[in-house]
Design an enzyme around this catalytic site. Structure first.
Site, PDB file in Angstrom:
ATOM      1  N   GLY B  24       0.841  -1.198   0.000  1.00  0.00           N
ATOM      2  CA  GLY B  24       0.000   0.000   0.000  1.00  0.00           C
ATOM      3  C   GLY B  24       0.873   1.244   0.000  1.00  0.00           C
ATOM      4  N   ALA B  26       2.242   2.947   2.376  1.00  0.00           N
ATOM      5  CA  ALA B  26       3.418   2.889   3.239  1.00  0.00           C
ATOM      6  C   ALA B  26       4.483   1.963   2.656  1.00  0.00           C
ATOM      7  CB  ALA B  26       3.019   2.432   4.642  1.00  0.00           C
ATOM      8  N   SER B  54      -4.279  -2.706  -2.906  1.00  0.00           N
ATOM      9  CA  SER B  54      -4.174  -2.433  -1.464  1.00  0.00           C
ATOM     10  C   SER B  54      -5.246  -1.438  -1.036  1.00  0.00           C
ATOM     11  CB  SER B  54      -2.806  -1.832  -1.139  1.00  0.00           C
ATOM     12  OG  SER B  54      -1.788  -2.701  -1.561  1.00  0.00           O
ATOM     13  N   HIS B  55      -5.566  -1.445   0.242  1.00  0.00           N
ATOM     14  CA  HIS B  55      -6.729  -0.649   0.623  1.00  0.00           C
ATOM     15  C   HIS B  55      -6.503   0.859   0.588  1.00  0.00           C
ATOM     16  CE1 HIS B  55     -10.825  -0.432   1.616  1.00  0.00           C
ATOM     17  NE2 HIS B  55     -10.637   0.213   2.736  1.00  0.00           N
ATOM     18  N   GLY B  62      -8.623  13.033   1.042  1.00  0.00           N
ATOM     19  CA  GLY B  62      -7.428  13.816   0.782  1.00  0.00           C
ATOM     20  C   GLY B  62      -6.306  13.565   1.760  1.00  0.00           C
ATOM     21  N   PHE B 127     -11.036  20.083   6.252  1.00  0.00           N
ATOM     22  CA  PHE B 127     -11.314  18.727   6.706  1.00  0.00           C
ATOM     23  C   PHE B 127     -11.629  18.766   8.193  1.00  0.00           C
ATOM     24  CE2 PHE B 127     -10.785  14.149   5.537  1.00  0.00           C
ATOM     25  CZ  PHE B 127     -11.204  14.250   4.222  1.00  0.00           C
ATOM     26  N   GLN B 241     -11.160   4.018  15.512  1.00  0.00           N
ATOM     27  CA  GLN B 241     -11.963   5.145  15.024  1.00  0.00           C
ATOM     28  C   GLN B 241     -13.230   4.700  14.306  1.00  0.00           C
ATOM     29  OE1 GLN B 241     -10.576   8.015  11.702  1.00  0.00           O
ATOM     30  NE2 GLN B 241     -10.676   9.242  13.550  1.00  0.00           N
ATOM     31  N   HIS B 243     -16.008   6.173  11.909  1.00  0.00           N
ATOM     32  CA  HIS B 243     -16.268   7.298  11.020  1.00  0.00           C
ATOM     33  C   HIS B 243     -17.769   7.555  11.056  1.00  0.00           C
ATOM     34  CE1 HIS B 243     -16.495   9.774   7.445  1.00  0.00           C
ATOM     35  NE2 HIS B 243     -15.183   9.765   7.323  1.00  0.00           N
ATOM     36  N   LEU B 253     -17.738   4.023   2.719  1.00  0.00           N
ATOM     37  CA  LEU B 253     -17.520   5.332   3.312  1.00  0.00           C
ATOM     38  C   LEU B 253     -18.049   6.453   2.423  1.00  0.00           C
ATOM     39  CD1 LEU B 253     -15.858   6.960   5.544  1.00  0.00           C
ATOM     40  CD2 LEU B 253     -14.201   7.258   3.715  1.00  0.00           C
ATOM     41  N   GLU B 256     -15.495  12.422   4.466  1.00  0.00           N
ATOM     42  CA  GLU B 256     -15.647  13.651   5.230  1.00  0.00           C
ATOM     43  C   GLU B 256     -15.622  14.880   4.317  1.00  0.00           C
ATOM     44  OE1 GLU B 256     -13.892  13.474   9.173  1.00  0.00           O
ATOM     45  OE2 GLU B 256     -12.534  15.020   8.455  1.00  0.00           O
ATOM     46  N   ARG B 296     -13.956  13.163  14.381  1.00  0.00           N
ATOM     47  CA  ARG B 296     -14.786  11.978  14.161  1.00  0.00           C
ATOM     48  C   ARG B 296     -15.265  11.330  15.447  1.00  0.00           C
ATOM     49  NH1 ARG B 296     -11.230   9.576   9.126  1.00  0.00           N
ATOM     50  NH2 ARG B 296     -11.833  11.270   7.735  1.00  0.00           N
ATOM     51  N   HIS B 364     -13.534   2.367  11.106  1.00  0.00           N
ATOM     52  CA  HIS B 364     -12.835   2.938   9.970  1.00  0.00           C
ATOM     53  C   HIS B 364     -11.320   2.827  10.053  1.00  0.00           C
ATOM     54  CE1 HIS B 364     -12.263   5.535   6.585  1.00  0.00           C
ATOM     55  NE2 HIS B 364     -11.682   6.477   7.277  1.00  0.00           N
ATOM     56  N   ARG B 399      -7.509   9.952  15.303  1.00  0.00           N
ATOM     57  CA  ARG B 399      -6.836  10.476  14.125  1.00  0.00           C
ATOM     58  C   ARG B 399      -7.693  11.542  13.459  1.00  0.00           C
ATOM     59  NH1 ARG B 399      -7.062   9.115   8.139  1.00  0.00           N
ATOM     60  NH2 ARG B 399      -8.941   7.980   8.660  1.00  0.00           N
TER      61      ARG B 399
HETATM   62  C1  LIG Z   1     -12.671   3.972   2.856  1.00  0.00           C
HETATM   63  C2  LIG Z   1     -11.474   4.657   3.422  1.00  0.00           C
HETATM   64  C3  LIG Z   1     -11.228   5.991   3.124  1.00  0.00           C
HETATM   65  C4  LIG Z   1     -10.110   6.630   3.638  1.00  0.00           C
HETATM   66  N1  LIG Z   1      -9.895   7.931   3.306  1.00  0.00           N
HETATM   67  C5  LIG Z   1      -8.780   8.558   3.767  1.00  0.00           C
HETATM   68  C6  LIG Z   1      -8.483   9.905   3.401  1.00  0.00           C
HETATM   69  O1  LIG Z   1      -9.241  10.535   2.659  1.00  0.00           O
HETATM   70  N2  LIG Z   1      -7.352  10.466   3.877  1.00  0.00           N
HETATM   71  C7  LIG Z   1      -6.484   9.786   4.683  1.00  0.00           C
HETATM   72  O2  LIG Z   1      -5.468  10.347   5.060  1.00  0.00           O
HETATM   73  N3  LIG Z   1      -6.739   8.509   5.041  1.00  0.00           N
HETATM   74  C8  LIG Z   1      -7.860   7.875   4.604  1.00  0.00           C
HETATM   75  N4  LIG Z   1      -8.108   6.573   4.970  1.00  0.00           N
HETATM   76  C9  LIG Z   1      -7.108   5.854   5.746  1.00  0.00           C
HETATM   77  C10 LIG Z   1      -5.942   5.448   4.853  1.00  0.00           C
HETATM   78  O3  LIG Z   1      -6.420   5.179   3.561  1.00  0.00           O
HETATM   79  C11 LIG Z   1      -5.240   4.199   5.338  1.00  0.00           C
HETATM   80  O4  LIG Z   1      -4.914   4.351   6.678  1.00  0.00           O
HETATM   81  C12 LIG Z   1      -3.961   3.965   4.550  1.00  0.00           C
HETATM   82  O5  LIG Z   1      -4.230   3.957   3.179  1.00  0.00           O
HETATM   83  C13 LIG Z   1      -3.303   2.690   4.953  1.00  0.00           C
HETATM   84  O6  LIG Z   1      -2.233   2.431   4.074  1.00  0.00           O
HETATM   85  P1  LIG Z   1      -1.185   1.309   4.383  1.00  0.00           P
HETATM   86  O7  LIG Z   1      -0.119   1.423   3.378  1.00  0.00           O
HETATM   87  O8  LIG Z   1      -0.802   1.373   5.811  1.00  0.00           O
HETATM   88  O9  LIG Z   1      -1.989  -0.074   4.206  1.00  0.00           O
HETATM   89  P2  LIG Z   1      -2.870  -0.666   3.011  1.00  0.00           P
HETATM   90  O10 LIG Z   1      -3.037   0.253   1.878  1.00  0.00           O
HETATM   91  O11 LIG Z   1      -4.084  -1.221   3.652  1.00  0.00           O
HETATM   92  O12 LIG Z   1      -1.974  -1.840   2.479  1.00  0.00           O
HETATM   93  C14 LIG Z   1      -1.707  -2.991   3.217  1.00  0.00           C
HETATM   94  C15 LIG Z   1      -0.816  -3.888   2.376  1.00  0.00           C
HETATM   95  O13 LIG Z   1      -0.357  -4.967   3.168  1.00  0.00           O
HETATM   96  C16 LIG Z   1      -0.514  -6.180   2.469  1.00  0.00           C
HETATM   97  N5  LIG Z   1      -0.673  -7.242   3.457  1.00  0.00           N
HETATM   98  C17 LIG Z   1      -1.468  -7.249   4.549  1.00  0.00           C
HETATM   99  N6  LIG Z   1      -1.334  -8.407   5.218  1.00  0.00           N
HETATM  100  C18 LIG Z   1      -0.425  -9.155   4.540  1.00  0.00           C
HETATM  101  C19 LIG Z   1       0.143 -10.455   4.730  1.00  0.00           C
HETATM  102  N7  LIG Z   1      -0.213 -11.248   5.742  1.00  0.00           N
HETATM  103  N8  LIG Z   1       1.053 -10.884   3.824  1.00  0.00           N
HETATM  104  C20 LIG Z   1       1.399 -10.120   2.768  1.00  0.00           C
HETATM  105  N9  LIG Z   1       0.899  -8.898   2.546  1.00  0.00           N
HETATM  106  C21 LIG Z   1       0.002  -8.419   3.424  1.00  0.00           C
HETATM  107  C22 LIG Z   1      -1.710  -5.959   1.578  1.00  0.00           C
HETATM  108  O14 LIG Z   1      -1.660  -6.817   0.478  1.00  0.00           O
HETATM  109  C23 LIG Z   1      -1.513  -4.511   1.184  1.00  0.00           C
HETATM  110  O15 LIG Z   1      -0.637  -4.424   0.082  1.00  0.00           O
HETATM  111  C24 LIG Z   1      -9.240   5.930   4.484  1.00  0.00           C
HETATM  112  C25 LIG Z   1      -9.489   4.608   4.798  1.00  0.00           C
HETATM  113  C26 LIG Z   1     -10.596   3.964   4.293  1.00  0.00           C
HETATM  114  C27 LIG Z   1     -10.854   2.560   4.689  1.00  0.00           C
END
Ligand SMILES: Cc1cc2nc3c(=O)[nH]c(=O)nc-3n(C[C@H](O)[C@H](O)[C@H](O)COP(=O)(O)OP(=O)(O)OC[C@H]3O[C@@H](n4cnc5c(N)ncnc54)[C@H](O)[C@@H]3O)c2cc1C
Ligand code: SF4
Ligand code: FES
Lengths: 267, 589
Positions: B24, B26, B54-55, B62, B127, B241, B243, B253, B256, B296, B364, B399
């Site tokens: 994702g 990060a 990824s999510h 934003g 926001f 959190q 939402h 979702l 916001e 939130r 959320h 957050r």
């Molecule tokens: C609907 C929604 C809307 C949002 N809107 C906003 C916003 O507008 N602004 C904001 O700042 N934040 C927002 N957020 C929060 C933000 O999007 C997330 O906190 C952030 O994107 C998380 O990114 P990440 O890289 O940590 O993880 P993710 O993007 O969730 O990626 C996780 C990765 O880990 C991998 N993984 C997990 N477990 C395993 C495993 N066991 N083995 C191998 N791979 C694994 C997955 O395949 C994936 O690639 C929102 C969240 C949601 C749910």
């Protein structure tokens, strides 16, 4: 409770040589998508069914399948639209099937890096310190092509890709155009070879099925047509100016050399 | 296509200097940081889905970073700290607000299609909980564009190797030092070990431990459980959190940004009820940090109070209130909130231009996660974490929306750099890792082949989710928490006789679901224990039996550690306060 029949393609390569169809009855609820039906099967009827899904909000691109013969995102396709049923769910066409409804998209994943889908900086100017200015109109130029979620519905719908897997294909070409048309990018010359090769835009016979299938309004067919025009002009130019052949153009530094070697690395 | 099953015991001699679990925001940012700062090192991303799935892809509203002249780093700092109810580590927040603009500019250079002002400058929007307009956006598909820009940019770096659809099951640790990760390649069922001098966990959140969530199916807290089991503590897990605006059935979702553009929350009587909860007075246009732009936690709590007064609207999916966007007009909705309209149309079959949107609070985001220092180091040598799975902590007890995408970038980059410099001088993997890998292989093979268990994965998962909602929802009490703790222990016991019906090696999603459930049970337990022990109310953690914030005892992080026998212990290290001592959180006045 009302129910609807889901006829689902099964294929277990360890046990079967051919796919078979299996029928399940699932509740027919107003707000259930086809994906909810599959999840009902997985959780309550048959834990052995395999398929991909994640966001269930039409944005991750995982859940593409063939529903009653058409490529669809199953999280955004509703059971009631097919009532009284049955609904046939099969894997996306034009891809090798890994198992049940899961297809192998590694061909596309290998093609992606070949179109240099990243901003290529100008060779002359130093990298920008602050933001590049980009007006809303400049953004509009490429925005539509930036909406692709890599769901593969267009490849599944494309008759050319069905016959020739070497065809670069709609989404990859649209993505190349997304960067070519971005005012911050200077890499169009780097994408010419792959786009105007025999398996590039010229393979497309402009059936337009990709654009019809696309759930995100990307219009890959339009991207391809537009590039054909550019490529035609480019090749005229290179005829007139033989020294302008792309291989003689200075290549920008960076990782664009030998993209093919890299794509083999991608697993 | 392959016709014969692979030999499960065959494992390739895979080895990299740095392995990143998760693709994702990060994980990708960390990988690029390694590639850019340490080109001599080998680096791999393993991810259970293709990175662009990824999510992060679903983030809508934003990403916050100070860029406009009227704004200041200090204000972003203050909004974040008070938004987090003073549980944020202020040194981390200072670093975060400074780096966020640089990271978002970097994304600009990498092609992210940020929405623009007419003159071509990056546009910002207000926001929740933010005192200035500082949220950069790409319409309302910010996460999607950010993720694809990062993924596509990562393709430029030939050094970054990927193992897509590869599920990590265990961290290999020897003598307090990480030596790699074991896991399963989904397509083949091959159990592999990947040796590494440093591992960065970027696995995202764990919303799926609850029944009703905005989180994708993949958000099962795997990285939290991996670290916890390897001896890394988890921090502030009780802070979950909600939402305030999710669509009732799907939990999708409604960003916001809809309220930031001027949307109103209405109760049964069409009344903007937030005015009754110390959140300011209703004005026709949005006011910073007031009413619908409050934080939130406060908005979700106001919903529960409103429900208790009988002023919400009952539906078959539980009580709802309405989000009203009609007065914004079609043009604003189509240019600023096109995805909101698309989602309402496709999933709720309503048009927000003309109709009210039904919404209710929905799980959320996890403020808590793998405990790390400011470099992302997670307490076991060679182990790092970043993104939602980590807790640095900049989010404290709540957050602020749009802080987490930049958090992924800022701390993903920092963890990547730190892991690279660790790997550059770390010794190769210890010999004893082979034995651990063999144990893990045996465990997975046993699970896959096991016959005769009684418990279904989906049943256990549903019961766990119900227990979490009952015990660790918006309002919590000792009694409910104790019940849910017992319940989750019982479910952990029952998990030992889980039954798989699918014994295939090829893309076995039932096996993956079982492993995810096992991770989730671990995470659920840590949330409940931490919530039970924190006898105060702060941010998203509201105890009806301890309704006040208690800085005497709890201006401290909960650090939960797992003992080898599965039991746990909690410590309370103090919060780092650099320049702003705890005060009152003020909104709307
Ligand atoms: C609907 C929604 C809307 C949002 N809107 C906003 C916003 O507008 N602004 C904001 O700042 N934040 C927002 N957020 C929060 C933000 O999007 C997330 O906190 C952030 O994107 C998380 O990114 P990440 O890289 O940590 O993880 P993710 O993007 O969730 O990626 C996780 C990765 O880990 C991998 N993984 C997990 N477990 C395993 C495993 N066991 N083995 C191998 N791979 C694994 C997955 O395949 C994936 O690639 C929102 C969240 C949601 C749910
Ligand atoms: S162009 Fe459209 S159909 Fe093709 S992959 Fe992209 S989003 Fe899917
Ligand atoms: S599940 Fe993500 S697009 Fe359907």
């Amino acid at each position: 409770m009302r129910t609807i029949a889901l006829r689902v393609a099964r294929y277990r390569p360890e046990d079967e040589t051919e796919p078979t169809m299996q029928e399940y009855e699932v509740p027919l609820r107003e707000d259930w998508a086809v994906l909810d039906g599959l999840n009902h099967i997985k959780d309550h009827l048959d834990g052995t069914l395999s398929y991909r899904w994640s966001c269930r909000m039409g944005i991750c691109g995982s859940c593409g399948m063939t529903v009653n013969g058409e490529p669809k995102l199953t999280c955004g396709t509703f059971l009631t639209d097919y009532a009284p049923g049955p609904v046939t769910v099969e894997p996306l066409r034009n891809f090798p099937v890994v198992r049940d409804l899961v297809v192998d998209i590694s061909d596309f994943m290998g093609k992606l890096p070949t179109v240099s889908p990243w901003i290529v900086d100008s060779e002359d100017a130093a990298p920008a310190e602050g933001e590049h200015l980009q007006t809303p109109e400049e953004l509009d130029e490429y925005q539509q092509y930036s909406m692709c979620i890599n769901c593969m519905l267009c490849y599944s719908a494309c008759p050319v890709y069905g016959l020739d897997q070497d065809f670069l294909g709609p989404a990859a070409i649209a993505l190349a155009q997304r960067y070519n048309l971005d005012s911050r990018d200077h890499g169009a010359h780097q994408r010419v070879d792959v786009l105007s090769a025999a398996d590039g835009v010229w393979s497309c016979t402009f059936v337009g099925e990709c654009t019809t299938a696309c759930p995100k309004g990307v219009d890959p067919a339009g991207a391809i047509q537009r590039y054909k025009l550019t490529a035609a002009t480019e090749s005229v130019k290179s005829l007139l100016m033989p020294w302008g052949r792309r291989s003689d153009l200075p290549r920008p530094s960076g990782a664009d050399q030998d993209n093919n070697a890299w794509s083999r690395e991608v697993r | 296509m392959r016709t014969t099953a692979p030999d499960v015991s065959a494992s390739g001699p895979l080895s990299y200097d740095v392995v990143i679990v998760g693709g994702g925001a990060a994980g990708l940012r960390a990988a690029i940081a390694v590639a850019e700062t340490a080109p001599a090192l080998s680096v791999a991303i393993v991810s259970k889905v293709y990175p662009m799935r990824s999510h992060t892809v679903s983030a809508e509203g934003g990403a916050a970073a100070v860029i406009k002249d009227v704004d200041s780093l200090d204000e972003h700092f203050r909004d974040t700290v008070s938004g987090g109810d003073w549980l944020c580590d202020q040194d981390a927040v200072e670093f975060f607000v400074e780096e966020a603009p640089k990271e978002l500019l970097r994304l600009e250079h990498w092609g992210c299609p940020w929405s623009r002002e007419p003159d071509g400058h990056v546009a910002v929007r207000p926001f929740g909980g933010m005192k200035q307009q500082r949220t950069w956006f790409a319409a309302d598909k910010t996460g999607f564009h950010l993720l694809h820009a990062l993924f596509q940019t990562s393709l430029k770096h030939q050094q970054i190797v990927r193992h897509d659809e590869w599920f990590a099951t265990k961290l290999l640790v020897d003598d307090g030092r990480v030596g790699g990760v074991a896991g399963i390649e989904l397509a083949t069922g091959r159990i592999e070990t990947i040796a590494a001098k440093a591992v960065i966990l970027c696995t995202g959140g764990c919303g799926r431990v609850y029944p009703f969530t905005t989180n994708a199916n993949i958000k099962t807290g795997d990285g939290m459980a991996l670290a916890y089991r390897a001896g890394g503590p988890l921090k502030d897990m009780e802070f979950v959190q909600y939402h305030p605006t999710g669509l009732p059935f799907t939990g999708i979702l409604i960003t916001e940004a809809a309220r930031a553009e001027g949307g109103w929350l209405l109760n049964r009587d069409g009344y903007r009820y937030l005015q009754d909860y110390d959140l300011g007075k209703p004005e026709p246009h949005p006011v910073f940090k007031s009413m619908e732009l409050g934080p939130r936690d406060r908005l979700s709590q106001a919903f529960v109070k409103e429900m208790e007064k009988g002023r919400t609207i009952p539906t078959s999916y539980g009580p709802i209130v309405h989000l009203d966007l009609r007065h914004l007009g079609e043009q604003t909705i189509d240019t600023k909130l096109p995805f909101v309209r698309e989602l309402c149309r496709d999933y709720e079959r309503i048009d927000p231009v003309r109709e009210l949107i039904p919404v209710r609070p929905v799980v959320h985001y996890m403020m808590g996660g793998v405990h790390t220092d400011i470099d992302g180091a997670a307490g076991v040598a060679g182990l790092y974490a970043a993104g939602e799975t980590a807790c640095v902590s900049i989010n404290g007890a709540n957050r602020l929306g749009s802080n987490s995408l930049p958090e992924c970038l800022v701390f993903g980059a920092r963890a990547g750099e730190a892991a690279a410099s660790h790997a550059a001088s770390a010794p190769g993997p210890a010999a004893s890792l082979a034995a651990q890998a063999a144990d893990e292989r045996r465990r997975l093979e046993e699970l896959l082949r096991r016959d005769g268990g009684r418990e279904r994965v989906s049943t256990l998962r549903q019961e766990m989710q119900a227990a979490m909602e009952a015990g660790a929802g918006i309002y919590r009490s000792r009694d409910d928490l104790v019940k849910s703790v017992d319940r989750v222990h019982e479910l952990q016991d029952r998990f030992r006789s889980v039954r798989l019906t699918d014994h295939s090696l090829t893309f076995n999603t039932e096996l993956i679901a079982a492993l995810e459930l096992e991770f989730m049970l671990e995470v659920a337990g840590s949330i409940l224990h931490s919530a039970l022990m924190r006898e105060e109310s702060r941010g998203a953690h509201q105890r009806v039996d301890f309704p006040r914030r208690d800085d005497e005892q709890f201006l401290a992080h909960s650090l939960i550690c797992r003992n080898d026998d599965g039991s746990w212990r909690i410590e309370y290290p103090p919060v780092t306060i650099t320049r702003w001592p705890p005060g009152e959180r003020v909104y709307g006045r």
